[in-house]
Design a protein around this motif. Structure first.
Motif, PDB file in Angstrom:
ATOM      1  N   SER A  56       0.844  -1.191   0.000  1.00  0.00           N
ATOM      2  CA  SER A  56       0.000   0.000   0.000  1.00  0.00           C
ATOM      3  C   SER A  56       0.881   1.244   0.000  1.00  0.00           C
ATOM      4  O   SER A  56       1.854   1.325   0.758  1.00  0.00           O
ATOM      5  CB  SER A  56      -0.908   0.003   1.231  1.00  0.00           C
ATOM      6  OG  SER A  56      -1.735  -1.145   1.244  1.00  0.00           O
ATOM      7  N   ILE A  57       0.530   2.222  -0.843  1.00  0.00           N
ATOM      8  CA  ILE A  57       1.359   3.420  -0.980  1.00  0.00           C
ATOM      9  C   ILE A  57       0.558   4.708  -0.792  1.00  0.00           C
ATOM     10  O   ILE A  57       1.102   5.800  -0.948  1.00  0.00           O
ATOM     11  CB  ILE A  57       2.069   3.452  -2.351  1.00  0.00           C
ATOM     12  CG1 ILE A  57       1.053   3.366  -3.491  1.00  0.00           C
ATOM     13  CG2 ILE A  57       3.096   2.334  -2.439  1.00  0.00           C
ATOM     14  CD1 ILE A  57       1.678   3.526  -4.883  1.00  0.00           C
ATOM     15  N   GLY A  58      -0.709   4.603  -0.437  1.00  0.00           N
ATOM     16  CA  GLY A  58      -1.521   5.794  -0.220  1.00  0.00           C
ATOM     17  C   GLY A  58      -2.991   5.435  -0.163  1.00  0.00           C
ATOM     18  O   GLY A  58      -3.371   4.258  -0.217  1.00  0.00           O
ATOM     19  N   VAL A  59      -3.828   6.469  -0.044  1.00  0.00           N
ATOM     20  CA  VAL A  59      -5.274   6.262  -0.023  1.00  0.00           C
ATOM     21  C   VAL A  59      -5.935   7.263  -0.959  1.00  0.00           C
ATOM     22  O   VAL A  59      -5.346   8.277  -1.341  1.00  0.00           O
ATOM     23  CB  VAL A  59      -5.871   6.415   1.397  1.00  0.00           C
ATOM     24  CG1 VAL A  59      -5.237   5.431   2.357  1.00  0.00           C
ATOM     25  CG2 VAL A  59      -5.735   7.848   1.894  1.00  0.00           C
ATOM     26  N   MET A  60      -7.170   6.961  -1.324  1.00  0.00           N
ATOM     27  CA  MET A  60      -8.004   7.897  -2.069  1.00  0.00           C
ATOM     28  C   MET A  60      -9.322   8.034  -1.315  1.00  0.00           C
ATOM     29  O   MET A  60     -10.072   7.067  -1.176  1.00  0.00           O
ATOM     30  CB  MET A  60      -8.258   7.411  -3.495  1.00  0.00           C
ATOM     31  CG  MET A  60      -9.067   8.394  -4.340  1.00  0.00           C
ATOM     32  SD  MET A  60      -9.268   7.839  -6.062  1.00  0.00           S
ATOM     33  CE  MET A  60     -10.494   6.524  -5.840  1.00  0.00           C
ATOM     34  N   PHE A  61      -9.573   9.232  -0.789  1.00  0.00           N
ATOM     35  CA  PHE A  61     -10.840   9.504  -0.130  1.00  0.00           C
ATOM     36  C   PHE A  61     -11.886   9.850  -1.188  1.00  0.00           C
ATOM     37  O   PHE A  61     -11.576  10.485  -2.204  1.00  0.00           O
ATOM     38  CB  PHE A  61     -10.690  10.659   0.858  1.00  0.00           C
ATOM     39  CG  PHE A  61      -9.756  10.362   2.002  1.00  0.00           C
ATOM     40  CD1 PHE A  61     -10.094   9.435   2.975  1.00  0.00           C
ATOM     41  CD2 PHE A  61      -8.533  11.006   2.106  1.00  0.00           C
ATOM     42  CE1 PHE A  61      -9.236   9.150   4.029  1.00  0.00           C
ATOM     43  CE2 PHE A  61      -7.666  10.738   3.151  1.00  0.00           C
ATOM     44  CZ  PHE A  61      -8.018   9.803   4.121  1.00  0.00           C
ATOM     45  N   ILE A  62     -13.130   9.431  -0.962  1.00  0.00           N
ATOM     46  CA  ILE A  62     -14.224   9.661  -1.904  1.00  0.00           C
ATOM     47  C   ILE A  62     -15.376  10.305  -1.143  1.00  0.00           C
ATOM     48  O   ILE A  62     -15.839   9.763  -0.132  1.00  0.00           O
ATOM     49  CB  ILE A  62     -14.692   8.346  -2.553  1.00  0.00           C
ATOM     50  CG1 ILE A  62     -13.510   7.638  -3.236  1.00  0.00           C
ATOM     51  CG2 ILE A  62     -15.808   8.605  -3.556  1.00  0.00           C
ATOM     52  CD1 ILE A  62     -13.845   6.243  -3.754  1.00  0.00           C
ATOM     53  N   ALA A  63     -15.837  11.456  -1.618  1.00  0.00           N
ATOM     54  CA  ALA A  63     -16.862  12.227  -0.910  1.00  0.00           C
ATOM     55  C   ALA A  63     -18.261  11.813  -1.363  1.00  0.00           C
ATOM     56  O   ALA A  63     -18.817  12.364  -2.316  1.00  0.00           O
ATOM     57  CB  ALA A  63     -16.650  13.723  -1.131  1.00  0.00           C
ATOM     58  N   THR A  64     -18.819  10.810  -0.685  1.00  0.00           N
ATOM     59  CA  THR A  64     -20.190  10.377  -0.948  1.00  0.00           C
ATOM     60  C   THR A  64     -20.882  10.089   0.373  1.00  0.00           C
ATOM     61  O   THR A  64     -20.239   9.850   1.394  1.00  0.00           O
ATOM     62  CB  THR A  64     -20.238   9.098  -1.813  1.00  0.00           C
ATOM     63  OG1 THR A  64     -19.535   8.043  -1.139  1.00  0.00           O
ATOM     64  CG2 THR A  64     -19.623   9.329  -3.180  1.00  0.00           C
ATOM     65  N   ARG A  65     -22.191  10.113   0.320  1.00  0.00           N
ATOM     66  CA  ARG A  65     -23.002   9.650   1.446  1.00  0.00           C
ATOM     67  C   ARG A  65     -24.136   8.831   0.853  1.00  0.00           C
ATOM     68  O   ARG A  65     -24.916   9.338   0.049  1.00  0.00           O
ATOM     69  CB  ARG A  65     -23.545  10.817   2.266  1.00  0.00           C
ATOM     70  CG  ARG A  65     -24.263  10.364   3.545  1.00  0.00           C
ATOM     71  CD  ARG A  65     -24.777  11.561   4.328  1.00  0.00           C
ATOM     72  NE  ARG A  65     -25.417  11.136   5.566  1.00  0.00           N
ATOM     73  CZ  ARG A  65     -24.788  10.950   6.717  1.00  0.00           C
ATOM     74  NH1 ARG A  65     -23.491  11.175   6.785  1.00  0.00           N
ATOM     75  NH2 ARG A  65     -25.439  10.567   7.794  1.00  0.00           N
ATOM     76  N   GLY A  66     -24.211   7.573   1.233  1.00  0.00           N
ATOM     77  CA  GLY A  66     -25.148   6.695   0.559  1.00  0.00           C
ATOM     78  C   GLY A  66     -24.732   6.553  -0.897  1.00  0.00           C
ATOM     79  O   GLY A  66     -23.574   6.298  -1.206  1.00  0.00           O
ATOM     80  N   ASP A  67     -25.665   6.764  -1.800  1.00  0.00           N
ATOM     81  CA  ASP A  67     -25.379   6.649  -3.226  1.00  0.00           C
ATOM     82  C   ASP A  67     -25.042   7.984  -3.875  1.00  0.00           C
ATOM     83  O   ASP A  67     -24.803   8.036  -5.080  1.00  0.00           O
ATOM     84  CB  ASP A  67     -26.588   6.047  -3.964  1.00  0.00           C
ATOM     85  CG  ASP A  67     -26.870   4.619  -3.533  1.00  0.00           C
ATOM     86  OD1 ASP A  67     -25.926   3.951  -3.076  1.00  0.00           O
ATOM     87  OD2 ASP A  67     -28.033   4.187  -3.642  1.00  0.00           O
ATOM     88  N   GLU A  68     -25.024   9.074  -3.098  1.00  0.00           N
ATOM     89  CA  GLU A  68     -24.917  10.393  -3.693  1.00  0.00           C
ATOM     90  C   GLU A  68     -23.598  11.083  -3.352  1.00  0.00           C
ATOM     91  O   GLU A  68     -23.083  10.955  -2.238  1.00  0.00           O
ATOM     92  CB  GLU A  68     -26.072  11.277  -3.206  1.00  0.00           C
ATOM     93  CG  GLU A  68     -27.451  10.749  -3.562  1.00  0.00           C
ATOM     94  CD  GLU A  68     -27.666  10.631  -5.056  1.00  0.00           C
ATOM     95  OE1 GLU A  68     -27.109  11.481  -5.797  1.00  0.00           O
ATOM     96  OE2 GLU A  68     -28.368   9.708  -5.490  1.00  0.00           O
ATOM     97  N   PRO A  69     -23.044  11.851  -4.312  1.00  0.00           N
ATOM     98  CA  PRO A  69     -21.858  12.657  -4.017  1.00  0.00           C
ATOM     99  C   PRO A  69     -22.217  13.825  -3.109  1.00  0.00           C
ATOM    100  O   PRO A  69     -23.350  14.318  -3.129  1.00  0.00           O
ATOM    101  CB  PRO A  69     -21.411  13.145  -5.399  1.00  0.00           C
ATOM    102  CG  PRO A  69     -22.654  13.130  -6.229  1.00  0.00           C
ATOM    103  CD  PRO A  69     -23.473  11.976  -5.720  1.00  0.00           C
ATOM    104  N   ILE A  70     -21.264  14.255  -2.292  1.00  0.00           N
ATOM    105  CA  ILE A  70     -21.476  15.401  -1.415  1.00  0.00           C
ATOM    106  C   ILE A  70     -20.344  16.395  -1.605  1.00  0.00           C
ATOM    107  O   ILE A  70     -19.294  16.076  -2.163  1.00  0.00           O
ATOM    108  CB  ILE A  70     -21.555  14.987   0.070  1.00  0.00           C
ATOM    109  CG1 ILE A  70     -20.231  14.347   0.520  1.00  0.00           C
ATOM    110  CG2 ILE A  70     -22.729  14.058   0.309  1.00  0.00           C
ATOM    111  CD1 ILE A  70     -20.154  14.094   2.013  1.00  0.00           C
ATOM    112  N   SER A  71     -20.563  17.610  -1.138  1.00  0.00           N
ATOM    113  CA  SER A  71     -19.529  18.633  -1.184  1.00  0.00           C
ATOM    114  C   SER A  71     -18.454  18.284  -0.159  1.00  0.00           C
ATOM    115  O   SER A  71     -18.753  18.111   1.023  1.00  0.00           O
ATOM    116  CB  SER A  71     -20.141  19.999  -0.865  1.00  0.00           C
ATOM    117  OG  SER A  71     -19.154  21.005  -0.886  1.00  0.00           O
TER     118      SER A  71
END
Length: 323
Positions: free
Chosen positions: A145-160
């Motif tokens: 492992s060399i890092g992470v990728m955060f993803i801005a979602t809640r449930g099925d929807e993208p969030i700010s």
């Protein structure tokens, strides 16, 4: 490599790469030959979409305020590094923890690292939480492992998405409260997406705010959109739930690299191979005939139970795009 009868044999990995590259090139070539350019027939449902890889920066994004030596960056990176070391050091640990692999073959490019996503972390209440990273980035040579990728979602929807830090922050305050997504449910996309011709995807940066570090980006190019669609289709059963077409843009995403990177901790593209060199684990952590450090990590080295019924190369760039 030849078999005992002298007939040439082609490795499964070679076939996968060849088919993926052919699919990507034929799809791009078909659209461009028809005079559609990089947007082409994608412009109907998704006016910002491109056939080739492209990205944009999310609403409120700023990289000008980001610095690798800022206390908040140092603390966030150390928190991520500690979690990867203790819980998710390599591909074997990720499989055991429930992460699902995705190897980028749809764009015909071998980036040398893979994304491993966790269905329980994607869309949960946590945002920018090192203990619950939506995706872990793995070097395919060392399987580390060399890092992470955060993803801005809640449930099925993208969030700010939230900023990593603002002016006056002396350090990283930790992930936002669990109700962050409930109070920030806008999709987080910026207003304008640069075309491939105007801004190559790895050269464009948002107007900077020197008092804010928020290096979130989204993908509007077909390979990135289809990668997200593939994950949701295969691992979240989105296809069965009626989500037949890829979204026009992916949710907002943010990288934190724990290996040195010439473009910084939050760089969009992966680090060059010489920056990713790690000592491979002695034990792969799962049943396989392949060896970390000698064999490249891919679908063909994983145990059967970790390989989905449909691999990315069974789809084409035209799937769901109306091409």
């Amino acid at each position: 490599m030849d078999d005992s009868d002298g007939d040439p044999r082609v490795s499964r990995r070679g076939l996968l790469r060849a088919s993926a590259g052919a699919v990507a090139l034929s799809t791009v070539g078909t659209a461009e030959a028809a005079g559609e350019g990089t947007r082409g027939t994608l412009s109907g449902r998704c006016p910002d979409a491109t056939i080739r890889p492209s990205m944009g920066h999310c609403a409120g994004a700023s990289t000008e305020g980001c610095a690798d030596d800022h206390p908040a960056t140092i603390e966030l990176r150390e928190a991520v590094a500690d979690i990867l070391k203790d819980r998710y050091p390599d591909a074997g640990a990720l499989l055991e923890a429930g992460f699902k692999p995705y190897f980028d073959t749809l764009d015909g490019d071998d980036g040398g690292y893979s994304h491993w996503l966790h269905p329980e972390y994607v869309g949960d209440d946590a945002v920018l939480d090192p203990e619950r990273p939506e995706s872990v980035l793995v070097d395919d040579d060392s399987w580390r492992s060399i890092g992470v990728m955060f993803i801005a979602t809640r449930g099925d929807e993208p969030i700010s998405p939230p900023a990593v830090y603002e002016a006056g922050d002396g350090g990283w305050d930790g992930p936002p409260e669990d109700d962050y997504g409930e109070n920030h449910d806008a999709d987080g996309y910026g207003d304008d997406h640069p075309s491939d011709d105007d801004h190559p995807h790895d050269d464009h940066h948002p107007d900077g705010d020197s008092d804010r570090c928020s290096p979130w980006h989204y993908h509007a190019g077909a390979p990135g959109r289809l990668a997200w669609w593939y994950y949701r289709t295969v691992y979240e059963d989105a296809y069965r739930d009626g989500e037949l077409a890829p979204p026009c843009r992916t949710p907002c995403m943010l990288h934190v690299w724990t290996v040195d990177h010439p473009e910084g901790v939050y760089a969009h593209d992966g680090p060059p191979p010489e920056y990713r060199e790690r000592e491979p684990p002695d034990d792969p952590g799962f049943e396989t005939d392949s060896q970390p450090g000698e064999d490249e990590l891919g679908w063909d080295v994983l145990p059967d139970e970790a390989v989905p019924d449909r691999l990315p190369e069974s789809f084409s760039l035209a799937d769901g795009l109306g091409l």
